[in-house]
Write an enzyme that holds these catalytic residues in place. Structure first.
Site, mmCIF file in Angstrom:
data_model
loop_
_atom_site.group_PDB
_atom_site.id
_atom_site.type_symbol
_atom_site.label_atom_id
_atom_site.label_comp_id
_atom_site.label_asym_id
_atom_site.label_seq_id
_atom_site.Cartn_x
_atom_site.Cartn_y
_atom_site.Cartn_z
ATOM 1 N N ALA A 270 0.383 -0.991 -0.089
ATOM 2 C CA ALA A 270 -0.137 -0.220 0.181
ATOM 3 C C ALA A 270 0.741 1.080 -0.164
ATOM 4 O O ALA A 270 2.340 1.211 0.930
ATOM 5 C CB ALA A 270 -1.559 -0.030 1.438
ATOM 6 N N GLY B 283 0.859 -4.809 1.244
ATOM 7 C CA GLY B 283 -0.550 -5.036 -0.066
ATOM 8 C C GLY B 283 -0.353 -6.166 -1.354
ATOM 9 O O GLY B 283 -1.110 -6.561 -2.141
ATOM 10 N N GLU C 75 -0.561 -9.205 -1.176
ATOM 11 C CA GLU C 75 -1.734 -9.696 -0.345
ATOM 12 C C GLU C 75 -3.016 -9.637 -1.688
ATOM 13 O O GLU C 75 -3.933 -10.725 -2.030
ATOM 14 C CB GLU C 75 -2.449 -8.386 0.345
ATOM 15 C CG GLU C 75 -1.965 -8.919 1.557
ATOM 16 C CD GLU C 75 -2.129 -7.696 3.012
ATOM 17 O OE1 GLU C 75 -1.927 -7.097 2.357
ATOM 18 O OE2 GLU C 75 -3.394 -8.450 3.992
ATOM 19 N N GLU D 148 5.266 -5.056 7.192
ATOM 20 C CA GLU D 148 4.165 -3.941 7.576
ATOM 21 C C GLU D 148 4.610 -4.433 9.407
ATOM 22 O O GLU D 148 4.148 -3.171 9.764
ATOM 23 C CB GLU D 148 3.089 -4.401 7.253
ATOM 24 C CG GLU D 148 2.090 -4.576 6.564
ATOM 25 C CD GLU D 148 2.196 -5.798 5.215
ATOM 26 O OE1 GLU D 148 3.146 -6.474 5.541
ATOM 27 O OE2 GLU D 148 1.188 -5.803 4.584
#
Ligand code: T1G
Length: 687
Positions: free
Chosen positions: A63, A102, A105, A125
């Protein structure tokens, strides 16, 4: 105008290309573009599959960290991934580079994953104080099992394509053209006409509580104040005990909660600050760097050896120079032994050991520097010796070679003048052990050329280091701020605190060790030498607090002599030593000092605020240009707790008005000499 997301097709196979340099972070524009691509896939019956591809050096690396503190814009990543997963037509992820956070993911929400051989996968993360928030702790167990999930999401480790394939995280590895292989794979699954394989439909593994409990114990042992690994474990456990939708919702809730935490704010600040300091204010990023392929290292003591091994590990050719055959042999034996141990421990393989050894040539002849692009001296901290050496280097080193000193506190401008080539001269101050500690202080002399600074900064990144530019002053950044912490520690001893209480307060604060345990490790004799060298600069109170000299005189040289501040038993464990307490008490009696009880809070404030005040003064004096340099240097130089963001970030989070008030109180109590007033601190903010 470059398009962040472009859509194309080859027959029934559509491709969406993401081009969002530098790392294809899943920004709002990327997510919007992906949603539009899914709309087209859904609405066009002639399209049978979609490939998600990224331009540049990597697939989505997470992200967009820079968006975290802003408004959450639609489509959010979890919803977008759920839409991909629910697609009636197969969506294939084409993976290269570092598929992280992300990005991984999103790949797990796809129906298949094709990877380049050298791709890396991970959930970093936890390094940002958060956890995967878009399905990482829910889909990874289903695809690749619990052990890999823990390794990636709790421990923040990365794995390569082979390990990812073996675990089931990806479906195929290609050595050839990734695009071709992915397109062929897409055509094949369309031809088969099978329904997309949705990760959410795979069975969740059974909760292996023994494994989870062991992971929790490890996380608690290593955490040193950081909560994210335990939160990640909480999400994993929840996911194993609930249905997918409940698990995804709880994981996202925990992730958003972590993002809002002061720890995550501090860790994300550091992530960006460690990259910001690579861009030196006042130096054009386009400044051409001088080519550095061969480096001479002069002085092969502990620091010199660490520098040699760091350079060789980074693939540079090294000329290792010592003053005598005996020193040379001793250094070479020690380095060869260290490399052999690295092979035994599995840290490097035998070919790597041979490669590193082949990169180093050994000499006792100073003229061997003639071929070097960079000379790093790391001889004894004696001004006359260093000045004579720089005078020699000025004529021996080839034109354009950079002359760098590893000095901890000598005047680099004086060394630069001695060399006769001040523009070529700078400091490269490594931290012991040089092959382990990330920080390098790139010390810019008055006459250091901009391209020399740029070249040293670029080389430091190549060495895997974090370099911070400092101006010339006594102790540069870290040692200057540490000296203020040590001074306060000695004053507190006089006033009533014990070495063990002071060390405990700082370890509880989050430091790996306190100043007295660190002093015993570094060696009381070294500190005594530094104190002697700086005798003319000590204030009366600093002169009086001569505990280091007293320990030295008593032969208590620290850990390696069996006693220093602490006593060391056969097991090497540090124990509070009544001899030290007697020495301190005798000192107080001699100087008629009435020792009193001192609270942990005052110990913490006096030690940490002394560094904060000195950091502010470094900005006042222009030794550094920003607070980032201070925080990055202190976290990477002396282990200031990462999850507190560095001394200036922490002080600002505490409330600078309150910090300034306490510093003013200490100044009143102890006199301005010890707590000089800082205009920067008075401004009330560092960031
Ligand atoms: N977002 C925004 N910018 C990023 C970024 C990111 N995720 N990663 C890197 N950058 C910028 C960085 O600031 C620098 O910018 C430039 O890219 C090069 O970085 C929902 C919530 C990918 C291994 O934690 O580990 O996904 O200074 O110098 O050495 O569950 O960057 O040039 O302007 O580090 O080649 C998870 C962090 C996010 C990955 C490349 N992902 N990045 O290393 O380059 S949270 C991460 C890295 C998340 C989801 C959760 C490394 C790298 P500038 P660099 P590098």
């Amino acid at each position: 105008m470059r398009e962040t997301v472009t859509f194309s097709r080859d027959g029934a196979i559509a491709t969406v290309l993401i081009d969002n340099p530098p790392v294809n972070a899943a920004s709002a524009a990327v997510r919007t573009g992906l949603a539009a691509a899914l709309d087209r896939l859904d609405s066009d019956d002639s399209l049978q599959a979609l490939i998600i591809r990224c331009a540049g050096r990597t697939f989505i690396a997470g992200a967009d960290i820079k968006e975290f503190d802003g408004p959450q814009t639609e489509p959010q990543l979890p919803e977008l991934i759920a839409r991909i997963e629910a697609s009636a037509k197969p969506v294939i992820a084409e993976l290269h580079g570092t598929i992280l956070g992300g990005g991984l993911e999103l790949a797990l929400g796809c129906h298949a994953r094709i990877a380049a051989h050298d791709a890396q996968f991970g959930f970093p993360e936890v390094r940002l104080g958060i956890i995967p928030g878009a399905g990482g702790t829910v889909r990874t167990p289903r695809l690749a099992g619990l052990p890999l999930t823990i390794s990636l999401a709790v421990e923040g480790k990365q794995v390569g394509s082979e390990e990812a394939l073996a675990a089931g995280l990806i479906d195929r590895i290609t050595d050839g053209a990734l695009e071709t292989a992915t397109a062929e794979f897409a055509r094949a699954i369309v031809a088969k006409g099978e329904p997309p394989r949705r990760t959410r439909d795979l069975p969740s593994p059974v909760a292996d509580n023994e494994l989870l409990d062991a992971a929790e114990q490890t996380a608690r042992r290593r955490q040193r104040g950081q909560d994210a690994p335990l939160i990640a474990l909480q999400a994993i456990r929840f996911g194993l005990a609930h249905d997918v939708d409940a698990a995804l919702a709880e994981e996202h809730r925990l992730c958003r909660q972590a993002i809002a935490s002061p720890q995550s704010s501090a860790l994300r600040h550091l992530f960006l600050a460690e990259r910001a300091v690579a861009r030196t204010p006042g130096i054009n990023p386009a400044t051409p760097v001088r080519p550095i392929n061969q480096v001479a290292v002069i002085g092969l003591g502990t620091m010199g050896r660490g520098i040699v091994t760091t350079l060789a590990a980074a693939g540079l050719k090294v000329i290792a120079i010592a003053r005598s055959d005996e020193s040379l042999t001793k250094a070479r034996t020690a380095i060869d032994k260290a490399w052999a141990q690295s092979v035994t421990r599995g840290q490097i393989d035998e070919p790597a050991r041979i490669d590193r050894a082949d990169r180093v040539s050994w000499s006792t002849d100073l003229s061997a520097v003639a071929g070097a692009d960079l000379v790093i001296e790391s001889v004894g901290e004696v001004r006359e010796i260093k000045e004579a050496l720089f005078a020699a280097l000025g004529s021996i080193a080839k034109p354009g070679a950079i002359l760098a000193t590893n000095t901890s506190y000598l005047d680099i401008d004086a060394l630069a003048a001695a060399s006769g080539r001040p523009a070529d001269t700078c400091g490269m101050h490594f931290f012991n052990p040089a092959d382990v500690m990330k920080l390098v202080e790139c010390v810019r002399g008055k006459a250091t050329a901009p391209d020399v600074v740029a070249s040293v900064m670029a080389l430091s990144k190549r060495l895997g280091k974090i370099a911070v530019v400092s101006g010339v002053c006594d102790g540069f950044i870290v040692n200057r701020m540490l000296a203020k912490r040590s001074r306060e520690a000695y004053f507190l001893l006089e006033e009533g605190a014990s070495p063990w209480a002071i060390d405990r307060v700082l370890v509880d604060f989050g430091f790996p060790m306190g100043p007295f345990a660190l002093g015993d490790l570094a060696g009381i004799d070294l500190q005594h030498t530094v104190r002697q060298a700086r005798a003319d600069r000590l204030t009366p109170r600093e002169k009086r607090a001569d505990f280091v000299d007293q320990l030295f005189a008593a032969g208590r040289l620290g850990r390696r002599s069996g006693a220093g501040w602490y006593a060391y038993g056969e097991d090497g464990k540090a124990k509070p030593d009544p001899m030290t307490e007697a020495l301190i008490a005798a000192h107080a009696t001699k100087h008629a000092i009435k020792r009193v009880e001192i609270t942990d809070e005052e110990i913490r404030d006096r030690l940490i605020f002394a560094m904060v005040n000195e950091g502010a003064r470094l900005i006042d004096e222009g030794i550094v240009s920003r607070a980032q340099e201070i925080d990055v240097a202190m976290v990477n130089g002396i282990g200031f707790p990462r999850h507190l963001g560095g001394p200036l970030w922490w002080a600002q989070e505490m409330g600078l008005t309150g910090v300034a008030d306490k510093i003013a109180r200490f100044r009143d109590e102890q006199g301005d000499t010890y707590w000089p007033t800082s205009p920067t601190l008075g401004k009330g903010q560092f960031y």
